[in-house]
Design a protein around this motif. Structure first.
Motif, PDB file in Angstrom:
ATOM      1  N   LYS A  55       0.827  -1.208   0.000  1.00  0.00           N
ATOM      2  CA  LYS A  55       0.000   0.000   0.000  1.00  0.00           C
ATOM      3  C   LYS A  55       0.860   1.256   0.000  1.00  0.00           C
ATOM      4  CE  LYS A  55      -3.543   2.304   2.776  1.00  0.00           C
ATOM      5  NZ  LYS A  55      -4.392   2.193   3.980  1.00  0.00           N
ATOM      6  N   ASP A  56       1.833   1.308   0.920  1.00  0.00           N
ATOM      7  CA  ASP A  56       2.718   2.476   0.974  1.00  0.00           C
ATOM      8  C   ASP A  56       3.604   2.558  -0.260  1.00  0.00           C
ATOM      9  OD1 ASP A  56       1.806   3.465   3.418  1.00  0.00           O
ATOM     10  OD2 ASP A  56       3.124   2.173   4.562  1.00  0.00           O
ATOM     11  N   SER A  95       2.837   1.630  -3.356  1.00  0.00           N
ATOM     12  CA  SER A  95       2.065   2.205  -4.471  1.00  0.00           C
ATOM     13  C   SER A  95       1.859   3.707  -4.280  1.00  0.00           C
ATOM     14  CB  SER A  95       0.716   1.495  -4.591  1.00  0.00           C
ATOM     15  OG  SER A  95      -0.085   1.725  -3.444  1.00  0.00           O
ATOM     16  N   ARG A  96       1.707   4.127  -3.031  1.00  0.00           N
ATOM     17  CA  ARG A  96       1.561   5.567  -2.774  1.00  0.00           C
ATOM     18  C   ARG A  96       2.846   6.314  -3.104  1.00  0.00           C
ATOM     19  NH1 ARG A  96      -1.957   6.275   2.853  1.00  0.00           N
ATOM     20  NH2 ARG A  96      -3.956   5.637   1.946  1.00  0.00           N
ATOM     21  N   GLY A 112      -2.475  -2.216  -5.972  1.00  0.00           N
ATOM     22  CA  GLY A 112      -1.619  -1.031  -5.905  1.00  0.00           C
ATOM     23  C   GLY A 112      -1.107  -0.624  -7.268  1.00  0.00           C
ATOM     24  N   ASP A 144     -10.394   4.867   0.566  1.00  0.00           N
ATOM     25  CA  ASP A 144      -8.952   4.726   0.751  1.00  0.00           C
ATOM     26  C   ASP A 144      -8.214   4.887  -0.574  1.00  0.00           C
ATOM     27  OD1 ASP A 144      -6.756   4.099   2.590  1.00  0.00           O
ATOM     28  OD2 ASP A 144      -6.520   2.294   1.392  1.00  0.00           O
ATOM     29  N   ASP A 145      -8.792   4.378  -1.661  1.00  0.00           N
ATOM     30  CA  ASP A 145      -8.177   4.545  -2.983  1.00  0.00           C
ATOM     31  C   ASP A 145      -8.148   6.020  -3.386  1.00  0.00           C
ATOM     32  OD1 ASP A 145      -7.934   1.822  -3.090  1.00  0.00           O
ATOM     33  OD2 ASP A 145      -9.698   1.508  -4.360  1.00  0.00           O
ATOM     34  N   THR A 176      -8.143   8.520  -1.364  1.00  0.00           N
ATOM     35  CA  THR A 176      -7.140   9.172  -0.507  1.00  0.00           C
ATOM     36  C   THR A 176      -5.750   8.988  -1.080  1.00  0.00           C
ATOM     37  OG1 THR A 176      -8.512   8.803   1.455  1.00  0.00           O
ATOM     38  CG2 THR A 176      -6.184   9.243   1.819  1.00  0.00           C
ATOM     39  N   SER A 177      -5.442   7.769  -1.526  1.00  0.00           N
ATOM     40  CA  SER A 177      -4.126   7.504  -2.111  1.00  0.00           C
ATOM     41  C   SER A 177      -3.913   8.333  -3.377  1.00  0.00           C
ATOM     42  CB  SER A 177      -3.990   6.016  -2.433  1.00  0.00           C
ATOM     43  OG  SER A 177      -4.118   5.228  -1.265  1.00  0.00           O
ATOM     44  N   LEU A 221      -2.936  12.145  -2.528  1.00  0.00           N
ATOM     45  CA  LEU A 221      -1.808  12.498  -1.665  1.00  0.00           C
ATOM     46  C   LEU A 221      -0.825  13.395  -2.391  1.00  0.00           C
ATOM     47  CD1 LEU A 221      -1.034   9.062   0.041  1.00  0.00           C
ATOM     48  CD2 LEU A 221      -2.142  11.025   1.076  1.00  0.00           C
ATOM     49  N   GLU A 261      -4.116  14.671   2.368  1.00  0.00           N
ATOM     50  CA  GLU A 261      -5.058  14.514   1.272  1.00  0.00           C
ATOM     51  C   GLU A 261      -5.235  15.851   0.569  1.00  0.00           C
ATOM     52  OE1 GLU A 261      -8.695  12.791   2.418  1.00  0.00           O
ATOM     53  OE2 GLU A 261      -7.782  11.475   3.893  1.00  0.00           O
TER      54      GLU A 261
END
Length: 653
Positions: free
Chosen positions: A327-328, A330-331, A364, A422-423, A425-426, A429, A465
Motif C-alpha cells: 500500500k505504501d 504504491s503511494r 496497488g 482509501d483509494d 485518498t491515495s 496524496l 489529502e
C-alpha cells in the motif's frame, strides 16, 4: 724435347685427374708436450672414460618397471571424491555430524512416511544437534535438516531450539543459510518469543536493513508483529535519540510529525538521521520491503524540497516497479509520478514496459496506472507503452476487479462507485514541500480573511489529502497535482484517439451477456453503453454504441427457455445493470422497450426483472416514461406492480 703443344695437352689432362689423398703427411709431425692438469683438493677422480653410452642431460631414462595403466573415469571420480571428503574433514569440524544428519534428513522428508516414524527421526536428529545448533544453522546442508526438524517437531522441542538459538539470532540474521532457519523459528514462535526477538533487534534495525539478507529477517518480523511492535521497529529509524533510548520508543503516536511534536525533537536532526538511514538502502536497491516503504512515506512528510527531489530522482527508474505491491509502496510510486519531472516520468513509464499486465492485476499497481493516465501529459508515450499492452489483454482486464480500474478512470474519472475512500485518498496524496508553492498560490487567490487563516508550524507538515475535497460536488474528486493539459483532452487522446474505446466496445458487443452477469464486468459495460462521463464516446462512436444497445436488447428479448444460462432480466447482476442503463441512458431505454419489453411487461413483472420494468416509470426522461406508461399503468391498477411512494411522488412532481 717434346713440342710445346704436346706439353700443354699433358698439363690439361693432369688438371682433370683428381689427385689421390696421401695416407700420411709428407712432413713429420712433432708431438706437443701435454700440460699438467691443475691439482684439485678432493678425492681423485677417474680419468678413464666410462663404457656406458652418452646420454643427453634432459633425456628421460627408460623405466626399469612396466608403466601403470591409466585410471578409468570411475576410478578418477572415486579418488577425487575421497580427496574432497578428506579436505572437508580437515576444514569442517562437524563433518561427520552433518553426514549423519543428511542421512536422517533423506528419510524424514519423504511424504509417505508415517508420523510416528518421522517424529522418531526428528527427535534423534535434534539430540545429535543439541549444543551445536547455532553452528549447524549456518551450514548449507545441515540448516535444511534443522528447518525440517522445526517444521515437524513437538512444541517442547521447538521451544528448546528457540532458547538455544536466541543468543545468536543477530549473528544468524546476516547468514545466507541461517536466515531461513530464523524465519522458520519466527513463524512457529509464541507471542512472548516474538516479542523477545523484536526487543532484541533494538539498535540493530538500521544496520540489518542495509544488508540484503538481514533486511529479509526484519521484514519477516515486521509482517508478523502487531501494530505496537511495528512501531517499535520503525521508531528507531527516525532519530538517534530513539535508537539509543528504548523507553522513548513506546509511544502511541504512529506518525512522524506527531512523534516530533511530542518529544520536541529538532526536525533538521531527524531529517539528517533519516537521510543516513535511507540513502544506503536506496543505493543498494533494497526497496522490496514494506517497512522501508513506510519509512519513505514518513520521510516525504518532513523532507525539504531538495531532499524530496533527490529521493524521487533515485526512485524514478525500474526500481520503482518492485515497490508497488504494498500500500505504501504504491503511494510512493504515485507521489513520484505526480511530483517528478517529465524526464523522470518517462523513466517510470518505460520501466513498466512488458509488465503492464502484471501491474494492472495488482491493486496497488492498478492505482499507479490510474495516476499515470490522470497526470502525465505525454499521451503518445502512454499510448505506446501502457495502452498498447492493455489492448492485448483487454478482454481479461474488463472482468478483473483491479484490471478494470484504469479503464473506468478513463470512462468516468475518480468515481466513488468504483474507487473506495482509501483509494481516493491515495490518489489525492501530495508531498508538502513540493506542493507548498501551489498551495500558497491557491490560498492567495481565494483571498481568505486573516482571522480564518490557520498558523502552521514546520512540524505540522505531512503527506496529506487534497485540500478542498469538501467543496467537490457529487461523487467526483479532483487531483491536486496533475499535468498542464486539459483533463478531457487527455482522456480523449488516450481513450478515443488511441483506439482503446473502439476495442472496448467490440469486446462489450462480443461478450455482452457474460459482462452483464459479472459482478465487475457489469460496471464496465454500463459506462461504455452510456458513452462515458461528459459524453466522451459521443459522437465519434455512436454507431457502435447503437450496436451495443441492440445486442443487449436482443439478449433481453430471448425467452428463458432459449438460453442455457440464467436470463439477463432475471439474473441478480445483469438485471441491476440494465435497470441502471434504463434510468441513465434514454437511447438504450427506447431500444430495449421496442425490441424486448413492449407487450411483454406482464411476463417480466416479477422477481428481479420487475425492477427493470419499473425503471421506465422512474426515468427522468419524459419520452421514456411515455413509452411504458400506458402498458404499465394497467399492471399497477391490477396490483401486479408496486412503485415506492417516494419515487412515485417524485415522478408526479
Amino acid at each position: 724435347m717434346a713440342p710445346k703443344n704436346q706439353q700443354s695437352n699433358k698439363t690439361n689432362k693432369r688438371k682433370h685427374v683428381p689427385a689421390a689423398k696421401p695416407d700420411a703427411p709428407d712432413r713429420p709431425t712433432s708431438k706437443r708436450p701435454k700440460l699438467a692438469a691443475p691439482k684439485r683438493s678432493g678425492p681423485p677422480t677417474a680419468t678413464k672414460r666410462s663404457d656406458k653410452p652418452f646420454k643427453p642431460k634432459f633425456q628421460k631414462s627408460e623405466p626399469d618397471t612396466v608403466k601403470k595403466a591409466p585410471l578409468s573415469k570411475r576410478e578418477r571420480r572415486i579418488n577425487a571424491k575421497e580427496l574432497a571428503e578428506a579436505r572437508k574433514k580437515k576444514r569442517k569440524p562437524y563433518y561427520e555430524l552433518e553426514h549423519e544428519l543428511s542421512s536422517l534428513w533423506e528419510k524424514m522428508r519423504h511424504r509417505n512416511i508415517k508420523k510416528e516414524d518421522r517424529s522418531k527421526l526428528v527427535t534423534e536428529a535434534l539430540q545429535k544437534m543439541r549444543g551445536q545448533i547455532s553452528e549447524i544453522a549456518g551450514s548449507h546442508i545441515s540448516s535444511r535438516v534443522l528447518q525440517t526438524c522445526v517444521k515437524y517437531c513437538s512444541q517442547a522441542e521447538k521451544d528448546a531450539v528457540f532458547e538455544e538459538l536466541q543468543p545468536h539470532f543477530l549473528t544468524l540474521a546476516g547468514n545466507t543459510y541461517a536466515v531461513h532457519v530464523v524465519k522458520k523459528m519466527l513463524d512457529n514462535a509464541s507471542k512472548t518469543q516474538l516479542a523477545g526477538f523484536i526487543s532484541s533487534l533494538h539498535g540493530h534495525v538500521a544496520s540489518l536493513l542495509r544488508q540484503k539478507v538481514g533486511s529479509i529477517v526484519i521484514e519477516h518480523a515486521y509482517g508478523l508483529a502487531n501494530a505496537t511492535q511495528k512501531q517499535e521497529l520503525v521508531m528507531e529509524l527516525y532519530s538517534a535519540e530513539l535508537q539509543l533510548f528504548k523507553d522513548l520508543v513506546s509511544l502511541k503516536e504512529s506518525r512522524l510529525v506527531d512523534v516530533i511534536s511530542k518529544l520536541n525533537l529538532q526536525k533538521a536532526s531527524v531529517l539528517r538521521h533519516m537521510n543516513k538511514v535511507v540513502q544506503p538502502i536506496l543505493e543498494k536497491g533494497i526497496v522490496d520491503h514494506s517497512i522501508i516503504h513506510r519509512v519513505l512515506m514518513e520521510y516525504f512528510s518532513i523532507a525539504d524540497q531538495p531532499s524530496a527531489t533527490d529521493v524521487i530522482q533515485q526512485l524514478s527508474s525500474p526500481l520503482l516497479i518492485r515497490m508497488i505491491e504494498s500500500k505504501d509502496g504504491s503511494r510512493i510510486a504515485m507521489l513520484c509520478v505526480k511530483h517528478g519531472s517529465a524526464k523522470e516520468r518517462k523513466k517510470i513509464i518505460k520501466g513498466m514496459k512488458g509488465l503492464i499486465g502484471k501491474i494492472a492485476h495488482d491493486h496497488g499497481g492498478s492505482l499507479v496506472l490510474v495516476c499515470i493516465v490522470s497526470t502525465v501529459d505525454d499521451t503518445k508515450l502512454i499510448t505506446k507503452v501502457v495502452i498498447r499492452e492493455i489492448r492485448k489483454i483487454l478482454k481479461e482486464l474488463v472482468f478483473d476487479k483491479n484490471g478494470r480500474l484504469p479503464l473506468l478512470q478513463l470512462l468516468h474519472p475518480n468515481c466513488s462507485r468504483y474507487f473506495s475512500p482509501d483509494d481516493l485518498t491515495s490518489l489525492n496524496l501530495s508531498i508538502p514541500s513540493l506542493s507548498a508553492k501551489g498551495e500558497s498560490e491557491a490560498k492567495s487567490s481565494k483571498n481568505e480573511k486573516s482571522n480564518k487563516t490557520d498558523t502552521k508550524d514546520d512540524t505540522d507538515t505531512e503527506v496529506t489529502e487534497v485540500e478542498g475535497n469538501e467543496n467537490t460536488s457529487g461523487d467526483e474528486l479532483h487531483l491536486v497535482e496533475g499535468g498542464k493539459k486539459d483533463p478531457f483532452l487527455r482522456r480523449q487522446e488516450l481513450l478515443v484517439n488511441s483506439g482503446l474505446a473502439e476495442g472496448l466496445i467490440d469486446i462489450c458487443i462480443e461478450s455482452a451477456g457474460e459482462l452483464l452477469r459479472s459482478n465487475f464486468g457489469k460496471e464496465v459495460i454500463y459506462e461504455v453503453a452510456t458513452g462515458g462521463s461528459d459524453g466522451i464516446l459521443h459522437p465519434t462512436l455512436d454507431d457502435k454504441l447503437n450496436t451495443l444497445h441492440a445486442e443487449i436488447a436482443s439478449l433481453a428479448a430471448k425467452s428463458s427457455e432459449e438460453s442455457e444460462e440464467e436470463h439477463v432480466l432475471k439474473n441478480f447482476h445483469s438485471s441491476r445493470a440494465i435497470r441502471k442503463l434504463v434510468l441513465d441512458c434514454p437511447t438504450f431505454a427506447c431500444t430495449l422497450w421496442k425490441k424486448a419489453l413492449k407487450g411483454k411487461c406482464e411476463l417480466w413483472a416479477k422477481d428481479h426483472s420487475c425492477k427493470v420494468i419499473c425503471a421506465f416509470l422512474e426515468s427522468s426522461d419524459s419520452k421514456v416514461r411515455g413509452l411504458a406508461k400506458k402498458e404499465l399503468q394497467l399492471l399497477i391498477d391490477a396490483g401486479i406492480i408496486k412503485i415506492p411512494e417516494t419515487k412515485h411522488s417524485a415522478n408526479e412532481g
